[in-house]
Scaffold this active site. Structure first.
Site, PDB file in Angstrom:
ATOM      1  N   THR A  29       0.813  -1.214   0.000  1.00 25.51           N
ATOM      2  CA  THR A  29       0.000   0.000   0.000  1.00 25.51           C
ATOM      3  C   THR A  29       0.852   1.273   0.000  1.00 25.51           C
ATOM      4  O   THR A  29       1.922   1.317   0.612  1.00 25.51           O
ATOM      5  CB  THR A  29      -0.915  -0.012   1.241  1.00 25.51           C
ATOM      6  N   GLU A  30       0.365   2.288  -0.730  1.00 23.85           N
ATOM      7  CA  GLU A  30       1.024   3.601  -0.756  1.00 23.85           C
ATOM      8  C   GLU A  30       0.006   4.658  -0.348  1.00 23.85           C
ATOM      9  O   GLU A  30      -1.193   4.381  -0.349  1.00 23.85           O
ATOM     10  CB  GLU A  30       1.573   3.869  -2.169  1.00 23.85           C
ATOM     11  N   PRO A  31       0.493   5.856  -0.027  1.00 23.04           N
ATOM     12  CA  PRO A  31      -0.458   6.877   0.441  1.00 23.04           C
ATOM     13  C   PRO A  31      -1.618   7.104  -0.521  1.00 23.04           C
ATOM     14  O   PRO A  31      -2.737   7.335  -0.102  1.00 23.04           O
ATOM     15  CB  PRO A  31       0.403   8.127   0.568  1.00 23.04           C
ATOM     16  N   GLY A  70      -4.488   1.915  -2.332  1.00 24.35           N
ATOM     17  CA  GLY A  70      -4.586   0.754  -1.457  1.00 24.35           C
ATOM     18  C   GLY A  70      -4.948  -0.469  -2.265  1.00 24.35           C
ATOM     19  O   GLY A  70      -4.090  -1.171  -2.788  1.00 24.35           O
ATOM     20  N   SER A  71      -6.245  -0.677  -2.431  1.00 23.91           N
ATOM     21  CA  SER A  71      -6.702  -1.851  -3.175  1.00 23.91           C
ATOM     22  C   SER A  71      -6.223  -1.852  -4.620  1.00 23.91           C
ATOM     23  O   SER A  71      -5.937  -2.897  -5.189  1.00 23.91           O
ATOM     24  CB  SER A  71      -8.229  -1.897  -3.166  1.00 23.91           C
ATOM     25  N   GLU A 105      -5.158  -7.509   3.326  1.00 27.61           N
ATOM     26  CA  GLU A 105      -5.056  -8.664   2.414  1.00 27.61           C
ATOM     27  C   GLU A 105      -6.251  -8.706   1.457  1.00 27.61           C
ATOM     28  O   GLU A 105      -6.787  -9.748   1.135  1.00 27.61           O
ATOM     29  CB  GLU A 105      -4.973  -9.947   3.244  1.00 27.61           C
TER      30      GLU A 105
END
Lengths: 361, 409
Positions: B132-134, B137-138, B386
């Site tokens: 994940t990055e700022p 996410g998904s 996850e």
């Protein structure tokens, strides 16, 4: 050791049953429901698959051992074809399996071979009573000992083939326990309703109200064994059929959604619909494993088999309602039209809260 | 042959793990919930010593070619039991977290040896996954962290920011562990350009920054990791360095293969927590004279009984989905569908059960005197990390409909 794969033998049975279910039962289902009749040829063909025969030991005319799991796998496939057809094919089991599970050696020898070695004939069971809080372990129908006889008194509903059945197993409360009694046709005091009962679904099966007006049957007709294994076998069978109906509804609505155009894409390409289908598939698979576990627990004589069978049918009741309802929803207006089978599956789906007693494995 | 009997080998392990859960986790559950960012070293050291004593290196199954394989089934059973003890503390288990899972799923035999052998050492070592990055996410295909090959030095140059790294602090600062960083080697290639890189502790240019404060699983650290001209050896790329455009999206597939293995394990975590909750709920009800009457028609049950029976059905059926998914994994059967199904179901079930349990017990459920309220908070993460429940529904939907991701977005 955990395994979720049927044995080779079971797979062969599943294949054969599934072919019959889709080629014969499914194709006949709509007409059978509308005309309120299943052809005897169709039922006989299903009987010849030998699902019940394979559950009865050789000593009593069959060619196998009873396995709730194998039975569950088979009736799931049958019900995926058509629920009414599945129940009709299995009607003799409503009589034979309680005899096998709760009968004495003598009773098994007397009653089983004539059923198992013959062509399909209607047999029946009278368990369900017309009460909102019907409880198979707390029946209102009673059995009283009187000399060498029992006197059965009470009212039953949803008794399949009662008008033509060779014999039925009637359930009644004896000393605060549910017991099974063999009631041959034509007994004095055995009143079969004049007209068939009408229900929301399962119109292809002739159901009757049956009144036991002090039916006097000899002591030898009491099945001495416990009711619990009989109830467990029925709960698992009905739950497995619920899986079958749900599978049918899921498959049909999925295919429809993949085929139908909407806003320039297929219906199934909309997340609102795709997620419904994903949840249906997940729910079916989860409850299916629960039903298998209960059947496995019965076959392996686990102490908590009864509780597992109860959880399985309770889970299956909600699962199949949810799935069949959504199948109709996915087809939209078309789902409401009787040309598509999903509305029948929805009507049948609601019935699983009531159907315990109408199937046995 | 369908069989619901736990294999003897796993039953033994389960008993041992239960002792750990009862004696080393439950007594300190509340403490580590209230002291966020403190590390449960007693549990960690015990688990490390115990795993070494049994000859293993981590909880992640090692490859073994002969005989029936139980690795993932055993792992699921262990994780279920440890999460029954405490979901947050379980996440502090040394070795065998998501980083190792990625190495196991996508690394070469040499890489597996090089990166995983550290778990067999004297002191406990941790690993983590950085996805994940700022800004994403998904939608993992939108990651911006880059990996550029320095041809001369045969090194990868990593740049970017990763957030929500579970156990990242322990992996990088509290042990000689590593994180697996997903970065793109070719932005224009989209998913096909994604690759996992192993970044070891103390690598220059890799900094652990913020530690998050969370709703639950507070014993487990969640950090941000910043990569600034972070150099790793060429051999630290997992899988192929070649980008084949418009073809098999190898890199992304690596991530997905990892998920096939890890989703049921995360689901098992949810199940353990759900079981703990249901057991405690039933105990608390029994103390107050409410015994669940199984077997009765619903019309005769109280609403509390109905709830509890429904919970039992949800829990049991969800657990079998998890076991089926790991059983398929062990038997080399493709399990993307079952893996995501188990995650969808377990995420739903644990939240339903913990939320209802707090509701049913009223002020006692809401009170910190009992663990119900903590478990309610711990549960929510299972439907998020996850792959959220929604992403997993998407995966399930694509599978059952036979759609590619471009056909069902």
């Amino acid at each position: 050791m955990y395994s979720f794969e049927p044995s080779e033998e079971q797979k062969m049975l599943i294949d054969a049953v599934s072919r019959y279910a889709s080629n014969d039962l499914r194709k006949a289902a709509h007409e059978a429901e509308e005309n309120k009749e299943l052809s005897s040829k169709l039922i006989s063909k299903g009987w010849e698959l030998g699902i019940l025969q394979a559950s009865i030991p050789e000593a009593y005319g069959g060619f196998g051992e009873r396995s709730a799991l194998t039975g569950a796998l088979a009736v799931e496939e049958l019900a995926c074809g058509d629920l009414a057809g599945a129940m009709a094919v299995g009607a003799p089991a409503l009589f034979a399996l309680p005899v096998l599970l709760a009968g004495s050696e003598e009773q098994k020898k007397q009653y089983l071979p004539p059923i198992i070695e013959a062509d399909w004939k209607p047999y029946s069971a009278a368990l369900i009573e017309p009460a909102f809080d019907f409880d198979p372990n707390d029946l209102k129908t009673t059995a009283m000992a009187e000399g060498d006889n029992y006197i059965l008194t009470g009212e039953k509903t949803l008794v399949p083939f009662a008008d033509k059945a060779e014999a039925m197993v009637a359930y009644a409360r004896l000393n605060n326990e549910t017991k099974a009694f063999i009631v041959p046709k034509g007994m004095t005091g055995l009143k079969i309703g004049e007209a068939r009962e009408k229900f929301m679904g399962l119109n292809a099966i002739p159901f009757f109200r049956v009144t036991l007006e002090g039916v006097k049957i000899p002591q030898a007709n009491l099945l001495p064994g416990d009711f619990a294994p009989v109830l467990d076998g029925s709960r698992v069978a009905v739950a497995a059929m619920a899986i079958g109906v749900a599978k049918a509804a899921f498959g049909y609505s999925r295919d429809y959604a993949k085929d139908r155009d909407v806003f320039g894409v297929k219906v199934a390409q909309k997340q609102a619909i795709a997620f419904m289908l994903a949840e249906m598939a997940t729910e079916i698979e989860a409850i299916r494993l629960l039903v298998w576990e209960a059947a496995w627990a019965i076959d392996n004589k686990k102490e908590d088999a009864s509780q597992k069978a109860y959880l399985a049918i309770t889970g299956a009741i909600d699962m199949t309602m949810m799935v069949t309802d959504r199948a109709v929803q996915i087809l939209g207006g078309h789902g409401y039209i009787r040309e598509h089978p999903v509305e029948l599956w929805m009507r049948n789906g609601r019935g699983f809260a009531t159907f315990t007693g109408l199937a046995m494995v | 042959m369908i069989d619901f009997e736990i294999p003897e080998k796993i039953a033994g392990t389960r008993l041992v793990v239960e002792t750990v859960a009862v004696n080393m986790m439950r007594p300190v559950s509340r403490y580590f919930d209230e002291h966020e960012h403190e590390i449960p070293w007693d549990y960690i050291n015990f688990m490390h010593t115990a795993t070494r004593a049994m000859g293993g290196s981590s909880m992640v199954p090692s490859e073994k070619k002969e005989g029936p394989r139980f690795g993932f089934q055993r792992l699921a059973v262990m994780v279920e039991m440890l999460s029954w003890g405490d979901a947050g503390i379980y996440l502090c288990t040394p070795g065998g977290m998501l980083g190792s899972a990625a190495v196991s799923a996508t690394g070469s035999p040499e890489q597996k040896e090089r990166f995983l052998k550290r778990f067999r050492g004297e002191t406990p070592v941790f690993d983590a996954m950085c996805m994940t990055e700022p800004q994403c996410g998904s939608d993992t295909s939108a990651i911006r962290t880059t990996a550029v090959l320095d041809q001369e030095k045969k090194e990868w140059l990593l740049n970017g920011e990763k957030i929500f790294v579970t156990a990242g602090h322990k992996a990088m600062l509290d042990s000689e562990g590593f994180v697996v960083v997903w970065a793109t080697i070719d932005k224009s290639a989209g998913r096909a350009g994604m690759r996992p890189f192993v970044v070891e502790a103390k690598t220059a240019g890799c900094q652990v920054l913020k530690m998050e404060h969370k709703l639950g699983i507070r014993a487990s650290d969640t950090v941000s990791i910043v990569l600034q001209d972070c150099r790793v050896p060429f051999e630290n790329i997992l899988g192929s360095p070649e980008v084949v455009k418009d073809q098999a999206t190898t890199g992304f597939k690596g991530a997905m293969a990892t998920f096939d293995a890890t989703r049921p394990i995360v689901a098992a975590q949810a199940i353990g927590l759900a079981r703990a909750t249901l057991e405690l709920l039933k105990e608390m009800l029994a103390e107050r004279g409410i015994i669940i009457r199984y077997g009765l028609p619903r019309q005769k049950l109280s609403s509390v009984e109905k709830e509890v029976i429904e919970m039992e059905i949800l829990l049991r059926s969800a657990w079998w989905l998890v076991l089926k998914a790991v059983w398929m994994m062990d038997n080399g059967k493709p399990n993307s569908l079952e893996s995501s199904m188990s995650k969808v179901r377990a995420g739903d079930v644990v939240n339903r059960i913990t939320q209802k349990a707090v509701e049913i017990m009223g002020p006692l459920g809401y009170s910190c005197e009992y663990l119900l309220e903590k478990w309610f908070r711990d549960a929510k993460i299972s439907d998020i990390y996850e792959g959220t429940g929604q992403i997993n529904r998407l995966v399930v939907a694509r599978q059952i409909l036979g759609y590619r991701s471009s056909e069902l977005r």
